[in-house]
Design a protein around this motif. Structure first.
Motif, PDB file in Angstrom:
ATOM      1  N   SER A 620      -0.701   1.617   1.287  1.00  0.00           N
ATOM      2  CA  SER A 620      -0.548   0.360   2.028  1.00  0.00           C
ATOM      3  C   SER A 620       0.717  -0.376   1.601  1.00  0.00           C
ATOM      4  CB  SER A 620      -1.778  -0.527   1.798  1.00  0.00           C
ATOM      5  OG  SER A 620      -1.578  -1.817   2.326  1.00  0.00           O
ATOM      6  N   ILE A 621       0.970  -0.429   0.306  1.00  0.00           N
ATOM      7  CA  ILE A 621       2.180  -1.116  -0.175  1.00  0.00           C
ATOM      8  C   ILE A 621       3.425  -0.398   0.323  1.00  0.00           C
ATOM      9  CG2 ILE A 621       3.502  -1.697  -2.246  1.00  0.00           C
ATOM     10  CD1 ILE A 621       0.820  -2.153  -3.662  1.00  0.00           C
ATOM     11  N   ARG A 622       3.415   0.925   0.237  1.00  0.00           N
ATOM     12  CA  ARG A 622       4.560   1.691   0.736  1.00  0.00           C
ATOM     13  C   ARG A 622       4.802   1.420   2.220  1.00  0.00           C
ATOM     14  NH1 ARG A 622       4.154   7.169   1.642  1.00  0.00           N
ATOM     15  NH2 ARG A 622       2.239   6.579   2.736  1.00  0.00           N
ATOM     16  N   ASP A 623       3.730   1.438   3.036  1.00  0.00           N
ATOM     17  CA  ASP A 623       3.875   1.245   4.485  1.00  0.00           C
ATOM     18  C   ASP A 623       4.385  -0.152   4.802  1.00  0.00           C
ATOM     19  OD1 ASP A 623       2.954   3.817   4.802  1.00  0.00           O
ATOM     20  OD2 ASP A 623       0.892   3.212   5.293  1.00  0.00           O
ATOM     21  N   ARG A 624       3.886  -1.150   4.078  1.00  0.00           N
ATOM     22  CA  ARG A 624       4.322  -2.513   4.362  1.00  0.00           C
ATOM     23  C   ARG A 624       5.778  -2.750   3.949  1.00  0.00           C
ATOM     24  NH1 ARG A 624       1.370  -6.070   1.397  1.00  0.00           N
ATOM     25  NH2 ARG A 624       0.048  -4.553   0.376  1.00  0.00           N
ATOM     26  N   VAL A 625       6.215  -2.090   2.868  1.00  0.00           N
ATOM     27  CA  VAL A 625       7.634  -2.181   2.476  1.00  0.00           C
ATOM     28  C   VAL A 625       8.520  -1.561   3.551  1.00  0.00           C
ATOM     29  CG1 VAL A 625       9.366  -1.349   0.837  1.00  0.00           C
ATOM     30  CG2 VAL A 625       7.219  -2.288   0.002  1.00  0.00           C
ATOM     31  N   ARG A 626       8.130  -0.376   4.044  1.00  0.00           N
ATOM     32  CA  ARG A 626       8.944   0.294   5.067  1.00  0.00           C
ATOM     33  C   ARG A 626       8.953  -0.529   6.370  1.00  0.00           C
ATOM     34  NH1 ARG A 626      11.425   2.259   1.288  1.00  0.00           N
ATOM     35  NH2 ARG A 626      10.748   4.240   0.357  1.00  0.00           N
ATOM     36  N   SER A 627       7.840  -1.114   6.695  1.00  0.00           N
ATOM     37  CA  SER A 627       7.798  -1.954   7.889  1.00  0.00           C
ATOM     38  C   SER A 627       8.689  -3.175   7.718  1.00  0.00           C
ATOM     39  CB  SER A 627       6.354  -2.378   8.180  1.00  0.00           C
ATOM     40  OG  SER A 627       6.288  -3.264   9.283  1.00  0.00           O
ATOM     41  N   PHE A 628       8.690  -3.757   6.518  1.00  0.00           N
ATOM     42  CA  PHE A 628       9.537  -4.923   6.239  1.00  0.00           C
ATOM     43  C   PHE A 628      11.013  -4.564   6.356  1.00  0.00           C
ATOM     44  CE2 PHE A 628      12.022  -7.301   3.091  1.00  0.00           C
ATOM     45  CZ  PHE A 628      11.821  -8.607   3.526  1.00  0.00           C
ATOM     46  N   GLU A 629      11.392  -3.357   5.930  1.00  0.00           N
ATOM     47  CA  GLU A 629      12.804  -2.944   5.980  1.00  0.00           C
ATOM     48  C   GLU A 629      13.298  -2.739   7.405  1.00  0.00           C
ATOM     49  OE1 GLU A 629      13.180  -0.501   1.749  1.00  0.00           O
ATOM     50  OE2 GLU A 629      12.482   0.515   3.557  1.00  0.00           O
ATOM     51  N   GLU A 630      12.387  -2.589   8.348  1.00  0.00           N
ATOM     52  CA  GLU A 630      12.740  -2.474   9.768  1.00  0.00           C
ATOM     53  C   GLU A 630      13.761  -1.370  10.020  1.00  0.00           C
ATOM     54  OE1 GLU A 630      14.147  -6.406  10.502  1.00  0.00           O
ATOM     55  OE2 GLU A 630      12.155  -7.203  10.927  1.00  0.00           O
ATOM     56  N   GLY A 631      13.558  -0.228   9.353  1.00  0.00           N
ATOM     57  CA  GLY A 631      14.444   0.912   9.584  1.00  0.00           C
ATOM     58  C   GLY A 631      15.715   0.898   8.767  1.00  0.00           C
ATOM     59  N   GLU A 632      15.964  -0.148   7.992  1.00  0.00           N
ATOM     60  CA  GLU A 632      17.157  -0.183   7.160  1.00  0.00           C
ATOM     61  C   GLU A 632      17.051   0.872   6.051  1.00  0.00           C
ATOM     62  OE1 GLU A 632      20.003  -2.251   7.405  1.00  0.00           O
ATOM     63  OE2 GLU A 632      19.096  -2.500   9.380  1.00  0.00           O
ATOM     64  N   GLU A 633      18.197   1.377   5.644  1.00  0.00           N
ATOM     65  CA  GLU A 633      18.212   2.405   4.595  1.00  0.00           C
ATOM     66  C   GLU A 633      17.772   1.801   3.262  1.00  0.00           C
ATOM     67  OE1 GLU A 633      21.649   4.854   2.254  1.00  0.00           O
ATOM     68  OE2 GLU A 633      21.729   4.892   4.449  1.00  0.00           O
ATOM     69  N   ALA A 634      16.860   2.494   2.585  1.00  0.00           N
ATOM     70  CA  ALA A 634      16.383   2.012   1.289  1.00  0.00           C
ATOM     71  C   ALA A 634      17.513   2.016   0.276  1.00  0.00           C
ATOM     72  CB  ALA A 634      15.232   2.881   0.796  1.00  0.00           C
ATOM     73  N   THR A 635      17.584   0.959  -0.548  1.00  0.00           N
ATOM     74  CA  THR A 635      18.651   0.847  -1.543  1.00  0.00           C
ATOM     75  C   THR A 635      18.214   1.319  -2.925  1.00  0.00           C
ATOM     76  OG1 THR A 635      18.007  -1.446  -1.989  1.00  0.00           O
ATOM     77  CG2 THR A 635      19.700  -1.076  -0.318  1.00  0.00           C
ATOM     78  N   ASP A 636      16.938   1.550  -3.129  1.00  0.00           N
ATOM     79  CA  ASP A 636      16.468   1.982  -4.449  1.00  0.00           C
ATOM     80  C   ASP A 636      15.179   2.782  -4.288  1.00  0.00           C
ATOM     81  OD1 ASP A 636      16.351   2.330  -7.135  1.00  0.00           O
ATOM     82  OD2 ASP A 636      16.200   0.207  -7.661  1.00  0.00           O
ATOM     83  N   ASP A 637      14.848   3.541  -5.337  1.00  0.00           N
ATOM     84  CA  ASP A 637      13.609   4.303  -5.333  1.00  0.00           C
ATOM     85  C   ASP A 637      12.404   3.360  -5.284  1.00  0.00           C
ATOM     86  OD1 ASP A 637      15.346   6.328  -5.702  1.00  0.00           O
ATOM     87  OD2 ASP A 637      14.708   6.846  -7.725  1.00  0.00           O
ATOM     88  N   LEU A 638      11.354   3.820  -4.614  1.00  0.00           N
ATOM     89  CA  LEU A 638      10.114   3.045  -4.513  1.00  0.00           C
ATOM     90  C   LEU A 638       9.022   3.775  -5.293  1.00  0.00           C
ATOM     91  CD1 LEU A 638       8.620   1.333  -1.416  1.00  0.00           C
ATOM     92  CD2 LEU A 638       7.219   2.930  -2.697  1.00  0.00           C
ATOM     93  N   THR A 639       8.453   3.087  -6.293  1.00  0.00           N
ATOM     94  CA  THR A 639       7.382   3.673  -7.098  1.00  0.00           C
ATOM     95  C   THR A 639       6.238   2.675  -7.219  1.00  0.00           C
ATOM     96  OG1 THR A 639       9.023   4.914  -8.365  1.00  0.00           O
ATOM     97  CG2 THR A 639       6.792   4.775  -9.278  1.00  0.00           C
TER      98      THR A 639
END
Length: 647
Positions: A620-639
């Protein structure tokens, strides 16, 4: 211009290699997944060699250098574990080194090892045996001051040795390979020539200034001792993964290697030898060597004897005279002249296709055209030179892009391969519901996590983030992860002692000035007490059974590998159903298109964590982070790691 013409002929009619007796065994990505990162312990190289020998391979040639001893020797192993008892140390030291076992397998198998011409050989390298090369060397043969060989345990028992040096042409394309070279004034065979000699059962290689005789084959060479050969597309069914050989894959035919010449090389990401050929801008080096061996044994070479150049000049002079004579004939003369120009490339193609003869039609055509329009042909030549320059730049750009992509993928593989799989985390103990995930950013970083059972009633856990990006950060992460895992699995101590031990090891050699932000802890499964150490990491969250989250403010200290610091031990006690949630800054500092940060509050907003399992929480946390980024490229690893205390 000549190179472009001959490359065009090869592209138009590549050599048919479907019936080749050469096989290539690649240490590819599948092999790396099966055995582990390159370089492999010599045990696996011995197994691979023994398996090929058992399958009746005629020659086994390693397109790999072995100048160093095995990295998994008994003396190195015991040095990594100082807590071993004297009896255990003595027992380990008594084990036979794998280099010796590999040498025994090589000595019992038809193995050819690769050497390399170098400016200076290692000081402790023994003198090498004289090579079975006789005769007069070509006038401009390639020369090297010294030769890099395999270690004596392997080199002394091998059936043959050949130099793998092979410079490309000035445009970066490999069109030929040296069959003979001079090292310290002594003749030495090229790698392909030595393989062919063993495959053909020849006692020696007889050299003349314009040809090299191997068995019954007289191979024409240029003044540099290089054989031009006709390239083809090496059949994919003749390229076998080392994983299939080591795993005795049922897809392998029983007689796949019987009586065949086998080259063993590398093609895994980050390890491969890539070169450009007339047919491809990117080709693996072992496949080029394999084609050269096949060309020697089957006559697949291209010939350009010295008299061809004289013929080209003579035809050019005749064409120039003919052009001047035809000028007075008007239209008929122009038609005859055009037919003469058309006939030259046709003759070149027929010579290539029917006699493997390299006749350059451009030379007589240019001489003849120069008699008509010297200025025009001068401009044309300038344009061709520019085209060659651009072509060389394109080839180099493609090679550099392939190398960069290989580096990126290698770093990503290192990062993901070091953390425990999620399926294993779920089954650590029924008293804890634990899950974690790691998603690397496009730019490789250095996050990792770990969790394991310690004794009967404790779970060790860690989440960390290495500073920096790219392969250096991934490698530093690998070392930090190994130290963390070793501390959790072998040290019967509190996390503060573990952190101090890890920090001390990292401080010993940190030339890149990197740091590790880590949260390290041990959870008591009887009481729910979690003892933790925070070194520069995000504070954990405590989530109640109702989904309410509160921040656990830890005193902590600086990241590991920054300073010798006495990290405080801090505790928190979880009640049944409560969750300890750990995240890296890839969650809290995730950005959307407007530059806003995800932050800490969004993790538990609106009670979204209420009553969920550890797996559901991290997803759930991973999905909500990706949704918040709105398709923008991730700038750091997500753990993310979630520990729900069941009790």
């Amino acid at each position: 211009m000549r190179r472009g013409i001959f490359d065009s002929w090869q592209s138009a009619r590549p050599r048919d290699l479907s019936a080749t007796d050469v096989r290539v065994v690649m240490i590819d990505d599948r092999s790396i997944e099966m055995v582990g990162p390159w370089q492999w312990p010599r045990y696996y190289m011995a197994r691979l060699t023994e398996e090929l020998a058992n399958r009746k391979a005629k020659v086994i040639a390693f397109d790999i250098l072995f100048p160093e001893r095995d990295r998994v020797r008994p003396d190195i192993f015991v040095s990594l574990y100082p807590e071993l008892s004297p009896a255990a140390v003595a027992e380990v030291r008594s084990l036979e080194p794998m280099d010796r076992l590999f040498g025994e397998v090589i000595g019992a198998s038809p193995v050819v090892l690769a050497h390399a011409g170098v400016a200076e050989a290692p000081a402790d390298q023994p003198a090498l045996f004289d090579a079975p090369v006789t005769g007069k060397m070509p006038p401009a043969v390639e020369r090297w001051p010294a030769e890099l060989a395999a270690i004596p345990e392997l080199d002394d028992v091998a059936q043959g040795h050949g130099l793998i040096n092979g410079k490309p042409d000035v445009d970066g394309v490999v069109r030929s390979l040296p069959l003979v070279m001079l090292v310290g004034g002594k003749p030495r065979p090229g790698f392909a020539a030595e393989i062919a000699r063993n495959a053909l059962g020849a006692e020696s290689i007889a050299v003349a200034p314009s040809a090299v005789r191997i068995g019954g084959q007289a191979v024409p060479v240029d003044r540099h001792g290089r054989m031009r050969f006709h390239f083809g597309n090496f059949p994919s069914d003749k390229i076998i993964s080392a994983a299939e050989v080591l795993g005795n894959s049922k897809r392998l035919k029983a007689d796949e290697f019987a009586g065949k010449t086998v080259l063993v090389g590398l093609s895994a990401e980050g390890t491969s030898d890539i070169a450009a050929t007339p047919l491809s801008a990117e080709e693996y080096g072992p496949l080029i060597q394999a084609q050269a061996v096949d060309a020697i044994m089957t006559g697949g070479w291209l010939n350009r004897p010295a008299w061809v150049e004289g013929l080209e000049w003579a035809l050019g002079a005749l064409l120039a005279l003919f052009a001047l004579g035809c000028a007075a004939l008007g239209r008929t003369g122009r038609i005859l002249l055009a037919l003469a120009f058309v006939a030259l490339p046709i003759a070149s193609w027929l010579a290539f296709a029917n006699a493997a003869l390299l006749f350059d039609p451009a030379r007589p055509m240019l001489v003849g055209a120069g008699a008509i329009a010297g200025v025009a042909m001068g401009l044309f030549a300038v344009a061709r030179v520019e085209r060659e320059r651009l072509r060389e730049a394109l080839v180099q750009e493609r090679v550099m892009a392939a190398e960069a992509d290989g580096e990126l993928q290698a770093a990503r593989a290192i990062q993901l391969g070091m953390v425990p799989p999620r399926a294993r985390l779920k089954n650590l103990d029924p008293r804890i519901d634990l899950d974690a995930l790691l998603e690397p950013a496009k730019s490789i970083g250095g996050d990792y996590y770990d969790a394991m059972k310690i004794g009967e009633d404790q779970i060790g856990f860690a989440v960390a983030d290495v500073t920096g990006k790219g392969v250096p950060a991934a490698l530093f992460m690998a070392m930090s992860k190994a130290l963390t895992s070793a501390a959790l699995s072998r040290m019967e101590a509190d996390p503060a002692t573990m952190a101090a031990a890890i920090n001390l090891e990292l401080l010993k050699d940190n030339s890149e000035a990197m740091g590790v932000a880590i949260l390290l802890g041990i959870l008591d499964l009887k009481s729910g007490e979690a003892r933790m150490v925070c070194a520069g990491h995000e504070d954990p969250l405590r989530v109640s059974a109702e989904g309410k989250a509160e921040r656990i403010a830890l005193d902590g200290g600086p990241p590991l590998c920054v300073a010798d610091y006495d990290y405080p031990l801090e505790t928190v006690t979880l009640q049944k159903g409560e969750i300890l949630l750990l995240v890296t800054d890839g969650v809290t500092e995730a950005q959307n298109a407007e530059g806003g940060l995800f932050g800490r509050d969004r993790i538990s907003r609106e009670g979204v964590l209420r009553g969920q399992s550890a797996t559901a929480i991290v997803d759930s946390i991973r999905d909500r982070v990706r949704s918040f980024e709105e398709g923008e490229e991730a700038t750091d690893d997500l753990t993310v790691m979630a520990l729900r205390y069941v009790g």
